[in-house]
Design a protein around this motif. Structure first.
Motif, PDB file in Angstrom:
ATOM      1  N   CYS A  24      34.783  39.703  45.070  1.00 29.81           N
ATOM      2  CA  CYS A  24      35.458  40.284  43.914  1.00 29.81           C
ATOM      3  C   CYS A  24      35.839  41.715  44.296  1.00 29.81           C
ATOM      4  O   CYS A  24      35.014  42.453  44.847  1.00 29.81           O
ATOM      5  CB  CYS A  24      34.553  40.287  42.679  1.00 29.81           C
ATOM      6  SG  CYS A  24      35.381  40.833  41.167  1.00 29.81           S
ATOM      7  N   PHE A  38      36.995  45.547  40.075  1.00 31.69           N
ATOM      8  CA  PHE A  38      36.921  44.521  39.032  1.00 31.69           C
ATOM      9  C   PHE A  38      35.519  43.936  38.895  1.00 31.69           C
ATOM     10  O   PHE A  38      35.321  42.975  38.148  1.00 31.69           O
ATOM     11  CB  PHE A  38      37.929  43.397  39.315  1.00 31.69           C
ATOM     12  CG  PHE A  38      39.360  43.827  39.175  1.00 31.69           C
ATOM     13  CD1 PHE A  38      39.966  43.879  37.916  1.00 31.69           C
ATOM     14  CD2 PHE A  38      40.101  44.213  40.275  1.00 31.69           C
ATOM     15  CE1 PHE A  38      41.275  44.283  37.779  1.00 31.69           C
ATOM     16  CE2 PHE A  38      41.420  44.621  40.148  1.00 31.69           C
ATOM     17  CZ  PHE A  38      42.011  44.656  38.893  1.00 31.69           C
ATOM     18  N   ASP A  43      40.998  36.914  29.943  1.00 32.55           N
ATOM     19  CA  ASP A  43      42.152  37.390  30.709  1.00 32.55           C
ATOM     20  C   ASP A  43      42.152  36.914  32.158  1.00 32.55           C
ATOM     21  O   ASP A  43      43.000  37.335  32.951  1.00 32.55           O
ATOM     22  CB  ASP A  43      42.219  38.915  30.675  1.00 32.55           C
ATOM     23  CG  ASP A  43      40.947  39.593  31.182  1.00 32.55           C
ATOM     24  OD1 ASP A  43      39.931  38.894  31.346  1.00 32.55           O
ATOM     25  OD2 ASP A  43      40.979  40.813  31.411  1.00 32.55           O
ATOM     26  N   LEU A  44      41.223  36.023  32.508  1.00 29.86           N
ATOM     27  CA  LEU A  44      41.128  35.527  33.882  1.00 29.86           C
ATOM     28  C   LEU A  44      41.809  34.171  34.014  1.00 29.86           C
ATOM     29  O   LEU A  44      41.549  33.253  33.234  1.00 29.86           O
ATOM     30  CB  LEU A  44      39.670  35.403  34.312  1.00 29.86           C
ATOM     31  CG  LEU A  44      39.432  34.903  35.745  1.00 29.86           C
ATOM     32  CD1 LEU A  44      39.870  35.944  36.762  1.00 29.86           C
ATOM     33  CD2 LEU A  44      37.958  34.527  35.952  1.00 29.86           C
ATOM     34  N   THR A  45      42.662  34.032  35.013  1.00 25.77           N
ATOM     35  CA  THR A  45      43.281  32.763  35.366  1.00 25.77           C
ATOM     36  C   THR A  45      42.828  32.380  36.761  1.00 25.77           C
ATOM     37  O   THR A  45      42.841  33.214  37.667  1.00 25.77           O
ATOM     38  CB  THR A  45      44.817  32.868  35.337  1.00 25.77           C
ATOM     39  OG1 THR A  45      45.238  33.257  34.029  1.00 25.77           O
ATOM     40  CG2 THR A  45      45.463  31.530  35.688  1.00 25.77           C
ATOM     41  N   TYR A  66      34.314  38.374  36.217  1.00 29.27           N
ATOM     42  CA  TYR A  66      35.348  37.604  36.918  1.00 29.27           C
ATOM     43  C   TYR A  66      34.764  36.824  38.096  1.00 29.27           C
ATOM     44  O   TYR A  66      35.077  35.644  38.291  1.00 29.27           O
ATOM     45  CB  TYR A  66      36.454  38.531  37.414  1.00 29.27           C
ATOM     46  CG  TYR A  66      37.159  39.308  36.337  1.00 29.27           C
ATOM     47  CD1 TYR A  66      37.536  38.699  35.135  1.00 29.27           C
ATOM     48  CD2 TYR A  66      37.464  40.659  36.512  1.00 29.27           C
ATOM     49  CE1 TYR A  66      38.191  39.421  34.142  1.00 29.27           C
ATOM     50  CE2 TYR A  66      38.120  41.385  35.520  1.00 29.27           C
ATOM     51  CZ  TYR A  66      38.478  40.763  34.337  1.00 29.27           C
ATOM     52  OH  TYR A  66      39.128  41.477  33.368  1.00 29.27           O
ATOM     53  N   VAL A  82      44.041  38.464  37.124  1.00 28.09           N
ATOM     54  CA  VAL A  82      44.069  39.152  35.830  1.00 28.09           C
ATOM     55  C   VAL A  82      45.437  39.806  35.712  1.00 28.09           C
ATOM     56  O   VAL A  82      45.827  40.636  36.545  1.00 28.09           O
ATOM     57  CB  VAL A  82      42.953  40.214  35.726  1.00 28.09           C
ATOM     58  CG1 VAL A  82      43.110  41.023  34.444  1.00 28.09           C
ATOM     59  CG2 VAL A  82      41.585  39.534  35.768  1.00 28.09           C
ATOM     60  N   ASP A  83      46.190  39.387  34.696  1.00 31.02           N
ATOM     61  CA  ASP A  83      47.561  39.885  34.511  1.00 31.02           C
ATOM     62  C   ASP A  83      48.389  39.717  35.780  1.00 31.02           C
ATOM     63  O   ASP A  83      49.172  40.609  36.170  1.00 31.02           O
ATOM     64  CB  ASP A  83      47.553  41.354  34.076  1.00 31.02           C
ATOM     65  CG  ASP A  83      46.901  41.547  32.714  1.00 31.02           C
ATOM     66  OD1 ASP A  83      46.994  40.625  31.879  1.00 31.02           O
ATOM     67  OD2 ASP A  83      46.297  42.609  32.502  1.00 31.02           O
ATOM     68  N   GLY A 131      41.017  34.165  41.552  1.00 30.61           N
ATOM     69  CA  GLY A 131      41.095  34.598  40.165  1.00 30.61           C
ATOM     70  C   GLY A 131      42.116  35.705  39.997  1.00 30.61           C
ATOM     71  O   GLY A 131      42.210  36.604  40.844  1.00 30.61           O
ATOM     72  N   PRO A 143      36.051  34.904  31.168  1.00 31.67           N
ATOM     73  CA  PRO A 143      36.803  35.985  30.523  1.00 31.67           C
ATOM     74  C   PRO A 143      38.199  35.515  30.136  1.00 31.67           C
ATOM     75  O   PRO A 143      38.885  34.832  30.908  1.00 31.67           O
ATOM     76  CB  PRO A 143      36.852  37.069  31.613  1.00 31.67           C
ATOM     77  CG  PRO A 143      35.649  36.812  32.457  1.00 31.67           C
ATOM     78  CD  PRO A 143      35.486  35.323  32.464  1.00 31.67           C
ATOM     79  N   LYS A 178      32.605  42.656  35.448  1.00 30.92           N
ATOM     80  CA  LYS A 178      33.376  42.217  34.282  1.00 30.92           C
ATOM     81  C   LYS A 178      33.304  40.709  34.064  1.00 30.92           C
ATOM     82  O   LYS A 178      33.954  40.178  33.169  1.00 30.92           O
ATOM     83  CB  LYS A 178      34.846  42.628  34.443  1.00 30.92           C
ATOM     84  CG  LYS A 178      35.058  44.134  34.630  1.00 30.92           C
ATOM     85  CD  LYS A 178      36.525  44.467  34.854  1.00 30.92           C
ATOM     86  CE  LYS A 178      36.732  45.942  35.172  1.00 30.92           C
ATOM     87  NZ  LYS A 178      36.348  46.820  34.043  1.00 30.92           N
ATOM     88  N   VAL A 208      42.109  39.209  41.845  1.00 32.63           N
ATOM     89  CA  VAL A 208      40.921  40.038  41.687  1.00 32.63           C
ATOM     90  C   VAL A 208      39.681  39.461  42.362  1.00 32.63           C
ATOM     91  O   VAL A 208      38.715  40.192  42.610  1.00 32.63           O
ATOM     92  CB  VAL A 208      40.607  40.293  40.194  1.00 32.63           C
ATOM     93  CG1 VAL A 208      41.783  40.996  39.520  1.00 32.63           C
ATOM     94  CG2 VAL A 208      40.248  39.014  39.454  1.00 32.63           C
TER      95      VAL A 208
END
Length: 287
Positions: free
Chosen positions: A75, A79, A4-6, A84, A50-51, A48, A2, A82, A55
């Motif tokens: 997870c 969340f 938006d996932l770091t 992640y 998100v923003d 992981g 995804p 999705k 998450v």
């Protein structure tokens, strides 16, 4: 993955948060597990974001270049669904493929996830059962029992390898540290030979015994009573491999009851551990 996932390697604070999540999942981690976990492989814990918000988590600890263990795969509920968790799972296995290429990967999977793990190539080896109950035993006055300290550690380290399938010296040094306030390790020495060893640690709820490795049921019984006696009157938990019927008999003899199950699964060669001598698993998270 995804967009938006770091994914980043966990900091000590991230790992502490992950163990809080594990507690919420009902896994009951040890209150000082984090230090020993990080000692095993500091780079083996991924999170992981998100923003900037954590998450999901996974541990992918490498024990040398031929064996790894996967755990702490969580997870956050809000969340899920999705992608992640799946992205973090793939990143974790990719990490083990880099640091232990071609090696075996083990995990202890909860029932709800076992089919998913099978789709990623993990094969079930056996069931594990968590037993729990109030400790009602006294520590036996057996002169063969010795607190594990620096003098005994090399012998314990070498003995442990046959039960785990790989060397894990950095982890054991922390797990069995003689100056630890929330855990202790005991070895049974007879005629100069190590017959078995075990450890007990304080958890969020009660105490867990693990590992508990012994050459026979009588030795395991003495070690169990010696360890459980340290927590008499309080909850004690023991995670054991179901194929070891002697371990189940021992747990039930001391009025512990089954509470929870996982499956030991491997991707790659099954190390064929001597489960008949494994009376207590060290940790569902790190093997």
């Amino acid at each position: 993955m995804p967009a938006d996932l770091t994914i980043r390697t966990m900091t000590p604070e991230n790992l502490a948060l992950t163990l809080d999540w594990a507690c919420e999942e009902g896994w009951n981690p040890g209150i000082d597990d984090a230090a020993a976990f990080r000692a095993a492989d500091p780079g083996g814990f991924l999170m992981g974001f998100v923003d900037g918000e954590p998450v999901a988590s996974i541990s992918v600890v490498a024990y040398g270049d031929a064996f790894g263990f996967l755990g702490l795969y969580i997870c956050r509920p809000e969340f899920r669904g999705k992608g992640y968790g799946w992205a973090l799972w793939q990143a974790g296995l990719a990490r083990l493929d880099r640091v232990a290429p071609g090696g075996t990967v083990g995990l202890d999977g909860v029932v709800a996830q076992q089919d998913n793990y099978a789709r990623s190539g993990f094969v079930r080896a056996h069931r594990n059962i968590r037993y729990g109950g109030i400790s009602m035993v006294d520590t036996p006055p057996d002169p063969r029992l010795n607190r594990i300290g620096q003098g005994f550690f090399p012998t314990v380290r070498d003995y442990d390898r046959a039960f785990f399938g790989s060397s894990r010296e950095p982890f054991l040094k922390s797990w069995l540290a003689p100056d630890a306030k929330t855990r202790m390790g005991l070895a049974l020495i007879e005629d100069g030979n190590l017959r078995g060893y075990g450890a007990i640690r304080a958890c969020v709820d009660g105490f867990k015994i693990g590992p508990l490795f012994a050459g026979d049921e009588d030795t395991a019984d003495i070690l169990f009573r010696a360890l459980a006696g340290q927590a008499k009157g309080r909850m004690v938990y023991l995670d054991l491999p179901e194929p070891n019927e002697a371990a189940s008999r021992m747990a039930e003899r001391y009025e512990l009851s089954p509470e929870f199950e996982t499956a030991r699964m491997y991707r790659g060669r099954n190390p064929e551990l001597p489960v008949e001598r494994i009376f207590g698993i060290t940790s569902f998270e790190l093997g």
